[in-house]
Design a protein around this motif. Structure first.
Motif, PDB file in Angstrom:
ATOM      1  N   GLY A 208       0.806  -1.206   0.000  1.00 26.62           N
ATOM      2  CA  GLY A 208       0.000   0.000   0.000  1.00 26.62           C
ATOM      3  C   GLY A 208       0.842   1.259   0.000  1.00 26.62           C
ATOM      4  O   GLY A 208       0.560   2.211  -0.752  1.00 26.62           O
ATOM      5  N   VAL A 209       1.900   1.279   0.815  1.00 26.79           N
ATOM      6  CA  VAL A 209       2.707   2.492   0.948  1.00 26.79           C
ATOM      7  C   VAL A 209       3.424   2.822  -0.349  1.00 26.79           C
ATOM      8  O   VAL A 209       3.319   3.944  -0.875  1.00 26.79           O
ATOM      9  CB  VAL A 209       3.708   2.353   2.116  1.00 26.79           C
ATOM     10  CG1 VAL A 209       4.712   3.508   2.100  1.00 26.79           C
ATOM     11  CG2 VAL A 209       2.971   2.316   3.447  1.00 26.79           C
ATOM     12  N   PHE A 210       4.169   1.860  -0.902  1.00 29.52           N
ATOM     13  CA  PHE A 210       4.909   2.251  -2.114  1.00 29.52           C
ATOM     14  C   PHE A 210       3.990   2.387  -3.323  1.00 29.52           C
ATOM     15  O   PHE A 210       4.259   3.184  -4.216  1.00 29.52           O
ATOM     16  CB  PHE A 210       6.114   1.335  -2.387  1.00 29.52           C
ATOM     17  CG  PHE A 210       5.826  -0.079  -2.817  1.00 29.52           C
ATOM     18  CD1 PHE A 210       5.290  -0.367  -4.057  1.00 29.52           C
ATOM     19  CD2 PHE A 210       6.165  -1.141  -1.992  1.00 29.52           C
ATOM     20  CE1 PHE A 210       5.073  -1.677  -4.467  1.00 29.52           C
ATOM     21  CE2 PHE A 210       5.952  -2.456  -2.388  1.00 29.52           C
ATOM     22  CZ  PHE A 210       5.399  -2.728  -3.627  1.00 29.52           C
ATOM     23  N   ARG A 260       7.141  -3.761 -11.179  1.00 27.09           N
ATOM     24  CA  ARG A 260       5.790  -3.710 -11.752  1.00 27.09           C
ATOM     25  C   ARG A 260       4.868  -2.855 -10.894  1.00 27.09           C
ATOM     26  O   ARG A 260       4.141  -1.992 -11.405  1.00 27.09           O
ATOM     27  CB  ARG A 260       5.242  -5.140 -11.868  1.00 27.09           C
ATOM     28  CG  ARG A 260       3.985  -5.254 -12.685  1.00 27.09           C
ATOM     29  CD  ARG A 260       3.744  -6.682 -13.137  1.00 27.09           C
ATOM     30  NE  ARG A 260       3.418  -7.581 -12.049  1.00 27.09           N
ATOM     31  CZ  ARG A 260       4.215  -8.552 -11.604  1.00 27.09           C
ATOM     32  NH1 ARG A 260       5.408  -8.728 -12.154  1.00 27.09           N
ATOM     33  NH2 ARG A 260       3.837  -9.356 -10.627  1.00 27.09           N
ATOM     34  N   PHE A 261       4.904  -3.076  -9.591  1.00 30.70           N
ATOM     35  CA  PHE A 261       3.976  -2.383  -8.706  1.00 30.70           C
ATOM     36  C   PHE A 261       4.378  -0.938  -8.442  1.00 30.70           C
ATOM     37  O   PHE A 261       3.518  -0.053  -8.347  1.00 30.70           O
ATOM     38  CB  PHE A 261       3.866  -3.121  -7.364  1.00 30.70           C
ATOM     39  CG  PHE A 261       3.277  -4.508  -7.470  1.00 30.70           C
ATOM     40  CD1 PHE A 261       2.503  -4.869  -8.564  1.00 30.70           C
ATOM     41  CD2 PHE A 261       3.501  -5.444  -6.484  1.00 30.70           C
ATOM     42  CE1 PHE A 261       1.958  -6.145  -8.660  1.00 30.70           C
ATOM     43  CE2 PHE A 261       2.957  -6.722  -6.570  1.00 30.70           C
ATOM     44  CZ  PHE A 261       2.191  -7.073  -7.664  1.00 30.70           C
ATOM     45  N   ALA A 262       5.674  -0.673  -8.305  1.00 25.60           N
ATOM     46  CA  ALA A 262       6.118   0.673  -7.917  1.00 25.60           C
ATOM     47  C   ALA A 262       6.459   1.566  -9.096  1.00 25.60           C
ATOM     48  O   ALA A 262       6.530   2.783  -8.943  1.00 25.60           O
ATOM     49  CB  ALA A 262       7.338   0.583  -6.992  1.00 25.60           C
ATOM     50  N   VAL A 263       6.655   0.975 -10.282  1.00 24.69           N
ATOM     51  CA  VAL A 263       7.049   1.779 -11.443  1.00 24.69           C
ATOM     52  C   VAL A 263       6.035   1.654 -12.579  1.00 24.69           C
ATOM     53  O   VAL A 263       5.500   2.659 -13.067  1.00 24.69           O
ATOM     54  CB  VAL A 263       8.458   1.381 -11.946  1.00 24.69           C
ATOM     55  CG1 VAL A 263       8.823   2.193 -13.199  1.00 24.69           C
ATOM     56  CG2 VAL A 263       9.490   1.577 -10.852  1.00 24.69           C
ATOM     57  N   LEU A 264       5.757   0.415 -13.006  1.00 20.18           N
ATOM     58  CA  LEU A 264       4.939   0.235 -14.205  1.00 20.18           C
ATOM     59  C   LEU A 264       3.475   0.582 -13.984  1.00 20.18           C
ATOM     60  O   LEU A 264       2.826   1.140 -14.883  1.00 20.18           O
ATOM     61  CB  LEU A 264       5.081  -1.194 -14.725  1.00 20.18           C
ATOM     62  CG  LEU A 264       6.458  -1.549 -15.297  1.00 20.18           C
ATOM     63  CD1 LEU A 264       6.473  -2.975 -15.815  1.00 20.18           C
ATOM     64  CD2 LEU A 264       6.843  -0.585 -16.419  1.00 20.18           C
ATOM     65  N   PHE A 265       2.921   0.266 -12.815  1.00 22.33           N
ATOM     66  CA  PHE A 265       1.533   0.652 -12.566  1.00 22.33           C
ATOM     67  C   PHE A 265       1.380   2.175 -12.523  1.00 22.33           C
ATOM     68  O   PHE A 265       0.498   2.728 -13.195  1.00 22.33           O
ATOM     69  CB  PHE A 265       1.014   0.012 -11.288  1.00 22.33           C
ATOM     70  CG  PHE A 265       0.556  -1.422 -11.468  1.00 22.33           C
ATOM     71  CD1 PHE A 265       0.413  -1.976 -12.727  1.00 22.33           C
ATOM     72  CD2 PHE A 265       0.261  -2.217 -10.370  1.00 22.33           C
ATOM     73  CE1 PHE A 265      -0.004  -3.281 -12.902  1.00 22.33           C
ATOM     74  CE2 PHE A 265      -0.167  -3.529 -10.535  1.00 22.33           C
ATOM     75  CZ  PHE A 265      -0.302  -4.063 -11.801  1.00 22.33           C
TER      76      PHE A 265
END
Length: 368
Positions: A208-210, A260-265
């Motif tokens: 959730g945080v990142f 994927r979660f912290a950059v691509l989304f």
């Protein structure tokens, strides 16, 4: 509240549509619930799930949409609220009343619904449906929106609500950051770094945080780009970078998950936002999916319990959930009930709570 000057229009219908599609992706991911044996995954024939060839991406990766939710929330909160909080244009009371009135009524209603349905299900089968920790302690955690704060022993009641629990912490952190932190962007970057380091050991909160603060910083970046450069060039650059990123990244390793979660989304979100002039005509027709995304997200699990009970009693077992008609019927019921819930439960209660608290009764729909 005075609106934050922005390069974007008052409402980004493309993000509404994206949020709605993400909510339905989670439902596809949770289709496997029908084949659980108690709280343990059962013998799922993954590629035999209904219409698998059409929806294989959602069946395989729909759970990742929760991270997309967090990034969408961060983007929207930094867009709509960051400047207003920093300049004292919105009070803490108003901010939290708006958040409470948006998320709590339906969360509480679905919690009680699942509690009742789990009792019925347990009486018929001898065990809980998927999420087993449905005792008084976990009931208390759910009532106080805390089932994912590290105080829990496991998954409980309306399990998908774990992300709502984490969002509550994110709202508090966001408010403190922009109301009291002198360098909020630097603090956001530090929070991202720490949470990435903790991931996946502290999966729920770190995700959730990142996710949230990466989405927020992505908004700051695209806002800055669009103030300096032509929209068409920014949009084209973001789309090309986004496509290249998705083609190059792996799918399973922890490091790939972090990227994927912290950059691509977040990159996908800003690419969609930057392309809003071209996406708006179609997205406007799909924006209702975003309106009902919160309802469909919280209603799908109690509806699954009902569907499992009906299949066990009146149909030849759970194999029926490999049939395309069961998927189409379930989604028709889910979407219909979500529409009713949104217009006849969520909105009236939200308006009533804000009026009682002396808050505003209109404004942008944010964070689901």
């Amino acid at each position: 509240m005075k609106q934050n000057p922005s390069v974007f229009p008052e409402r980004l219908y493309a993000l509404d549509a994206l949020r709605g599609i993400a909510a339905l992706a989670v439902v596809f991911w949770h289709w496997q619930h029908f084949f659980f044996q108690g709280a343990a995954p059962g013998p799922l024939q993954r590629e035999d799930q209904p219409l698998y060839s059409l929806f294989s991406l959602f069946y395989r990766h729909g759970g990742d949409a929760v991270s997309l939710f967090f990034s969408l929330s961060g983007f929207i909160f930094f867009w709509l609220f960051a400047r207003a909080l920093a300049q004292r244009e919105i009070s803490g009371k108003q901010f939290f009343i708006e958040r409470f009135s948006r998320i709590y009524p339906l969360h509480l209603a679905t919690f009680f619904a699942v509690a009742m349905l789990q009792k019925i299900y347990s009486a018929h089968t001898g065990n809980a449906f998927v999420y087993p920790f449905n005792d008084s302690w976990h009931a208390l955690l759910n009532v106080f929106l805390a089932p994912a704060w590290g105080l829990e022993q496991g998954w409980s009641f309306n399990g998908p609500a774990w992300s709502i629990s984490v969002e509550v912490l994110l709202y508090a952190g966001f408010f403190l950051l922009w109301r009291y932190s002198l360098p909020p962007l630097l603090a956001s970057a530090l929070l991202i770094a720490v949470s990435l380091w903790l991931f996946p050991a502290q999966y729920k909160i770190s995700l959730g945080v990142f996710g949230f603060f990466s989405g927020g910083l992505a908004y700051i970046a695209v806002d800055g780009l669009l103030r300096r450069f032509d929209l068409r060039w920014v949009a084209a650059g973001l789309v090309l970078t986004c496509v290249a990123g998705w083609l190059l990244i792996g799918s399973d390793e922890v490091q790939s998950q972090r990227i994927r979660f912290a950059v691509l989304f977040p990159l996908t979100i800003v690419a969609v936002a930057a392309c809003h002039p071209w996406l708006q005509p179609l997205a406007r027709r799909l924006s209702w999916l975003g309106d009902i995304s919160y309802a469909s997200y919280l209603l799908h699990f109690p509806l699954q319990i009902v569907a499992a009970l009906l299949a066990d009693k009146f149909l030849p077992g759970r194999a029926v959930f490999y049939q395309p008609w069961s998927l189409l019927l379930f989604f028709a019921v889910l979407i219909g009930s979500s529409l009713l819930c949104h217009y006849w439960f969520e909105r009236p209660l939200q308006r009533w709570l804000r009026e009682r608290a002396g808050g505003r009764t209109a404004g942008a729909e944010v964070a689901r």
